[in-house]
Design a protein around this motif. Sequence first.
Motif, mmCIF file in Angstrom:
data_model
loop_
_atom_site.group_PDB
_atom_site.id
_atom_site.type_symbol
_atom_site.label_atom_id
_atom_site.label_comp_id
_atom_site.label_asym_id
_atom_site.label_seq_id
_atom_site.Cartn_x
_atom_site.Cartn_y
_atom_site.Cartn_z
ATOM 1 N N THR A 56 45.758 16.504 15.701
ATOM 2 C CA THR A 56 44.081 16.527 16.031
ATOM 3 C C THR A 56 43.363 15.521 15.306
ATOM 4 N N GLY A 57 43.853 14.478 15.163
ATOM 5 C CA GLY A 57 43.239 13.521 14.443
ATOM 6 C C GLY A 57 42.346 13.810 13.175
ATOM 7 N N THR A 58 42.571 14.785 12.504
ATOM 8 C CA THR A 58 41.892 15.194 11.267
ATOM 9 C C THR A 58 42.756 14.840 9.795
ATOM 10 N N ALA A 59 43.936 14.025 9.971
ATOM 11 C CA ALA A 59 44.682 13.615 8.769
ATOM 12 C C ALA A 59 44.126 12.539 8.132
ATOM 13 N N PRO A 60 44.144 12.307 6.942
ATOM 14 C CA PRO A 60 43.615 11.416 6.024
ATOM 15 C C PRO A 60 44.106 9.962 6.695
ATOM 16 N N TYR A 61 43.200 8.911 6.750
ATOM 17 C CA TYR A 61 43.599 7.651 7.523
ATOM 18 C C TYR A 61 44.794 7.072 6.871
ATOM 19 N N ILE A 62 44.889 7.294 5.749
ATOM 20 C CA ILE A 62 46.080 6.562 4.919
ATOM 21 C C ILE A 62 47.343 6.880 5.563
ATOM 22 N N ALA A 63 47.298 8.291 6.084
ATOM 23 C CA ALA A 63 48.587 8.731 6.831
ATOM 24 C C ALA A 63 49.033 8.087 8.331
ATOM 25 N N TYR A 64 47.977 7.832 8.652
ATOM 26 C CA TYR A 64 48.033 6.979 9.972
ATOM 27 C C TYR A 64 48.412 5.494 9.712
ATOM 28 N N VAL A 65 48.088 5.020 8.444
ATOM 29 C CA VAL A 65 48.419 3.708 8.185
ATOM 30 C C VAL A 65 49.872 3.683 7.801
ATOM 31 N N PHE A 66 50.264 4.455 7.309
ATOM 32 C CA PHE A 66 51.774 4.573 6.489
ATOM 33 C C PHE A 66 52.595 4.880 7.598
ATOM 34 N N LEU A 67 52.155 5.818 8.631
ATOM 35 C CA LEU A 67 52.829 6.280 9.652
ATOM 36 C C LEU A 67 53.171 4.923 10.683
ATOM 37 N N GLY A 68 52.213 4.095 10.727
ATOM 38 C CA GLY A 68 52.176 2.882 11.651
ATOM 39 C C GLY A 68 53.185 2.039 10.740
ATOM 40 N N VAL A 69 53.027 1.447 9.574
ATOM 41 C CA VAL A 69 53.841 0.672 8.853
ATOM 42 C C VAL A 69 55.365 1.233 9.010
ATOM 43 N N PHE A 70 55.840 2.269 8.642
ATOM 44 C CA PHE A 70 56.922 2.922 8.912
ATOM 45 C C PHE A 70 57.556 3.200 10.211
ATOM 46 N N THR A 71 56.860 3.328 11.129
ATOM 47 C CA THR A 71 57.475 2.993 12.501
ATOM 48 C C THR A 71 57.533 1.588 12.870
ATOM 49 N N ALA A 72 56.609 0.645 12.610
ATOM 50 C CA ALA A 72 57.023 -0.749 12.818
ATOM 51 C C ALA A 72 58.261 -1.255 12.009
ATOM 52 N N SER A 73 58.283 -0.850 10.799
ATOM 53 C CA SER A 73 59.461 -1.415 10.254
ATOM 54 C C SER A 73 60.855 -0.668 10.547
ATOM 55 N N THR A 74 60.841 0.463 10.864
ATOM 56 C CA THR A 74 62.221 0.976 11.815
ATOM 57 C C THR A 74 62.448 0.317 12.808
ATOM 58 N N TYR A 75 61.513 0.052 13.854
ATOM 59 C CA TYR A 75 61.771 -0.653 15.056
ATOM 60 C C TYR A 75 62.117 -1.938 14.692
ATOM 61 N N LEU A 76 61.578 -2.640 13.841
ATOM 62 C CA LEU A 76 62.085 -4.074 13.569
ATOM 63 C C LEU A 76 63.526 -4.008 12.976
ATOM 64 N N LEU A 77 63.619 -3.385 11.909
ATOM 65 C CA LEU A 77 64.831 -3.443 11.215
ATOM 66 C C LEU A 77 65.917 -2.982 11.966
ATOM 67 N N GLY A 78 65.806 -1.581 12.748
ATOM 68 C CA GLY A 78 67.162 -0.919 13.426
ATOM 69 C C GLY A 78 67.219 -1.602 14.592
ATOM 70 N N GLY A 79 66.140 -1.939 15.320
ATOM 71 C CA GLY A 79 65.944 -2.327 16.883
ATOM 72 C C GLY A 79 66.391 -4.037 17.207
ATOM 73 N N LEU A 80 65.611 -4.572 16.133
ATOM 74 C CA LEU A 80 65.442 -6.088 16.489
ATOM 75 C C LEU A 80 66.320 -6.883 15.334
ATOM 76 N N ALA A 81 66.044 -6.579 14.090
ATOM 77 C CA ALA A 81 66.721 -7.357 12.996
ATOM 78 C C ALA A 81 68.254 -6.855 12.900
ATOM 79 N N ARG A 82 68.445 -5.718 12.831
ATOM 80 C CA ARG A 82 70.033 -5.156 12.980
ATOM 81 C C ARG A 82 70.800 -5.890 11.592
ATOM 82 N N GLU A 83 71.976 -6.469 12.239
ATOM 83 C CA GLU A 83 72.524 -7.111 11.165
ATOM 84 C C GLU A 83 72.339 -8.085 10.343
ATOM 85 N N GLN A 84 70.807 -8.711 10.872
ATOM 86 C CA GLN A 84 70.416 -9.801 9.779
ATOM 87 C C GLN A 84 70.120 -9.233 8.520
#
Length: 517
Positions: free
Chosen positions: A222-250
């Motif tokens: 609904t867009g009413t969550a604290p802004y820090i929740a969206y910040v960390f959601l973005g950080v965790f999403t980006a790190s998972t995509y980077l580490l699991g999808g792109l970096a992998r064995e690196q």
Amino acid sequence: MATTPETYIKPKPEAEGGATAPAAKTEAAPGIERHDVKAVNAKDERTLYAERIAIHPKRARGLFRNLKWLVMGLTLGFYYLMPWVRWDRGPALPDQMFLIDFANQRLFFGPLEIWAQEFYYITGLLVLGALLMFLVTALAGRVWCGYSCPQTVWTDLFIAVERFIQGDRNARLRLQKAPWTFDKIWKISATHAIWLLISLLTGGALIFYFRDAPTLAQELFTGTAPYIAYVFLGVFTASTYLLGGLAREQVCIYMCPWPRIQGAMFDDHSMLVSYRGYRGEPRGPHKKNESWEGRGDCVDCKQCVVVCPMGIDIRDGAQLECIQCALCIDACNEIMDKLGRPRNLIAYDTFHNLKAAETGGSAPVQYIRARTILYSALLVAVLAVMTYGWMNRSELQLNVLRDRNPVFVRLSDGGIRNGYTVKILNKRHDTRSFKFSVEGLPADISAPKIDVVGFKENDPTIKVVPDNLRALRVYLSLSKADVAKLKSEATDLTFVATDLGDNSQTRRRTNFRSPEN
């Protein structure tokens, strides 16, 4: 084009890094394809710096692959579902089974409740985890890395998605070399879209551990969550995509310190995924009806290389890159079955037994040895200390901090007053009432007067609501006559908080400051 069983085509020179598909299939033995692939960081070509080589692992089938599927299902299920599991703790407490409650400085896990002041229990759990990893590594190598590490689990999941959309290894290699057609664009786009969706769900699940999951999920949509929740959601999403999808064995090779530490954890008696060179050498292709006399069982098909998520050749021996996932065992056993040769050319084995087998002997596995005894003893000792501490854990915590400026105040009647900040932490789930008293002063000195800011009466009853911390300003005063009896500038005394419900007492030592007599 595949060869017939009667003919054998000499393998072409190996392609660089396994990034290109072979122009024609060659056989290592009748009906067994020889893969045109070069291992990452091959034994005879190791350098201080190497460009990344794209790894497209082939799907393995067998015992260890099934075990990895099982562990993946259990760990991912636990991770994604745990924030939604409820646990009734009463009306005044959260009902989420596992919750890291930063707002109230507590961690809940089922019936356990750990306050910020008890963070040493978390430290103890981390020490237990480290010792357990040391013990398991000493026994069976990097089992954690191969099966349970989040990097391994999510990389495995991302590769499974890639394989489902783009096909197995050879199909992915062809797709990589193909021109940018509609088929290639939609397959790669769909792969990355699902990776991002998984990453979003992963980041969302993680932030649900820090606040009531149903409430936060509704607020996020609904867009009413604290802004820090969206910040960390973005950080965790980006790190998972980077580490699991792109970096992998690196991540495992360059970012994780554990591969470099593990060398000190195992020894000649540790069970490690190993190539049994005494059985496999000399290696080479095998023709139909050719005798197995005077040669090894390894037909150099490189199935062990193409299934490896790290892209290494286990036949080069122990390597920093190897995560001990044992997929090479499954691949090799499948080839041995087709050849009619004994299984476990690649298997869990010890360096000690491999050395003995070279001369026709064998060496039994020694699970009980100095290293494992030490780790086990430390594990039991830390667990015993933590258990004793938890069983004797107080449900009340009393902290007393004496004022440092001014250290004392002289009253108009000549008496001396000291000020203190007293904090009472009530860990129970019901309201408790307390009385303050003082012990430890010399016997010829009268009990000091106790004044609590906010209370008009002397010796007031202090109430502390459930699961809460109450801070109070408390003044202790001694008369002029009693001050004259003090023998030093700092006189030791003990604050006592008495629970009026069960008469239990909690004490905290401090001192009373006065001018030198």
